[in-house]
Design an enzyme around this catalytic site. Structure first.
Site, PDB file in Angstrom:
ATOM      1  N   CYS A  89      67.644  49.903  53.585  1.00  0.00           N
ATOM      2  CA  CYS A  89      67.222  48.757  53.322  1.00  0.00           C
ATOM      3  C   CYS A  89      66.305  48.427  52.026  1.00  0.00           C
ATOM      4  O   CYS A  89      66.460  49.006  51.081  1.00  0.00           O
ATOM      5  CB  CYS A  89      67.208  47.543  54.458  1.00  0.00           C
ATOM      6  SG  CYS A  89      67.328  45.949  53.973  1.00  0.00           S
ATOM      7  N   HIS A 177      71.855  48.978  57.885  1.00  0.00           N
ATOM      8  CA  HIS A 177      71.130  49.439  58.963  1.00  0.00           C
ATOM      9  C   HIS A 177      71.901  50.032  59.867  1.00  0.00           C
ATOM     10  O   HIS A 177      72.120  49.519  61.140  1.00  0.00           O
ATOM     11  CB  HIS A 177      70.417  48.258  59.597  1.00  0.00           C
ATOM     12  CG  HIS A 177      69.316  47.494  58.724  1.00  0.00           C
ATOM     13  ND1 HIS A 177      68.235  47.922  58.693  1.00  0.00           N
ATOM     14  CD2 HIS A 177      69.597  46.478  57.747  1.00  0.00           C
ATOM     15  CE1 HIS A 177      67.428  47.248  57.759  1.00  0.00           C
ATOM     16  NE2 HIS A 177      68.202  46.353  57.361  1.00  0.00           N
ATOM     17  N   GLU A 179      70.653  52.060  62.005  1.00  0.00           N
ATOM     18  CA  GLU A 179      69.578  52.794  62.945  1.00  0.00           C
ATOM     19  C   GLU A 179      69.551  51.541  63.937  1.00  0.00           C
ATOM     20  O   GLU A 179      68.760  51.894  65.164  1.00  0.00           O
ATOM     21  CB  GLU A 179      68.262  52.815  62.473  1.00  0.00           C
ATOM     22  CG  GLU A 179      67.580  51.614  62.105  1.00  0.00           C
ATOM     23  CD  GLU A 179      67.834  50.526  61.133  1.00  0.00           C
ATOM     24  OE1 GLU A 179      67.210  49.773  60.640  1.00  0.00           O
ATOM     25  OE2 GLU A 179      68.913  51.126  60.369  1.00  0.00           O
TER      26      GLU A 179
END
Length: 234
Positions: A89, A177, A179
């Site tokens: 990001c 994202h 993660e």
């Protein structure tokens, strides 16, 4: 021993599921708060992997947030040395700036779960584990970037063309994202409450429902992607 430095911009945006992979490998992780750390005391070349995490500021906001100048210089030195860097990001946008590309507000803010569209290069990369038939993806950004010279575009969405790129042998920038975890996103819903309230069509109830629907698959596929990416250069 391998080691990992994660540059963090807000406390609730952490390494999430990929920290589990690092722990399993026995790679110690340390976090540095990018807004307050003394970058002069850090060696950008010392760690096996540098991860630059997300945050709500813009990569071009150095007038309001002067630490960004030092952070960009730090990441640029790492990229110039050809050492492994992962940007997520804001981290991806910082990488784009380091490589001479423009970062700017996108045509639309993407907050929520949307599938990736992988390019041919993306389908041949570790991002194949994040293909739309395997998982949805969590997006949370309003900015975008031009593709740096020499970079390979790996992924897009229907509304934002540049979502991921690789550069060199071991640098990967992801505007999305992979993660995140369902548990971790509960902290995002609190930390980003003002942004959620100010974004038409976005609300916590919908985000939570979609997280319940999609997060488990992303946690599984995110670990597979990250493991494959590490194996591509380690």
């Amino acid at each position: 021993m391998p080691s990992v430095l994660a540059l963090q911009h807000v406390a609730f945006e952490d390494l999430g599921s990929i920290e589990t992979v690092l722990n399993e490998r026995g790679w110690p992780v340390r976090y540095a708060d990018a807004a307050t750390v003394d970058f002069a005391a850090l060696d950008p070349l010392a760690d096996t992997l540098l991860v630059v995490l997300g945050g709500p500021v813009g990569a071009y906001d150095e007038q309001d947030y002067p630490f960004l100048r030092k952070e960009i210089d730090f990441v640029r030195k790492r990229l110039d040395a050809g050492l492994p860097v992962l940007g997520i990001c804001l981290g991806a946008q910082i990488m784009a700036r380091c490589l001479g590309a423009r970062v700017y507000p996108g045509p639309v803010k993407e907050i929520g779960w949307l599938p990736l569209i992988l390019t041919d290069a993306g389908e041949k990369s570790p991002l194949a584990h994040l293909a739309p038939e395997k998982t949805a993806m969590l997006h949370w950004h309003g900015d975008t970037f031009d593709l740096p010279d020499g970079a390979a575009l790996l992924a897009s969405t229907e509304r934002i063309a540049h979502q991921a790129f690789s550069w060199g042998e071991a640098a990967l920038a992801l505007q999305f994202h992979p993660e995140v975890t369902a548990r971790g996103l509960e902290r995002w819903f609190v930390g980003h409450t003002a942004e959620i309230a100010a974004t038409p069509g976005v609300d916590v109830a919908r985000l939570r429902a979609d997280t319940g629907r999609y997060a488990r698959a992303l946690e599984r596929q995110g670990k597979l992607w990250f493991e494959a990416w590490i194996e591509s250069w380690a």
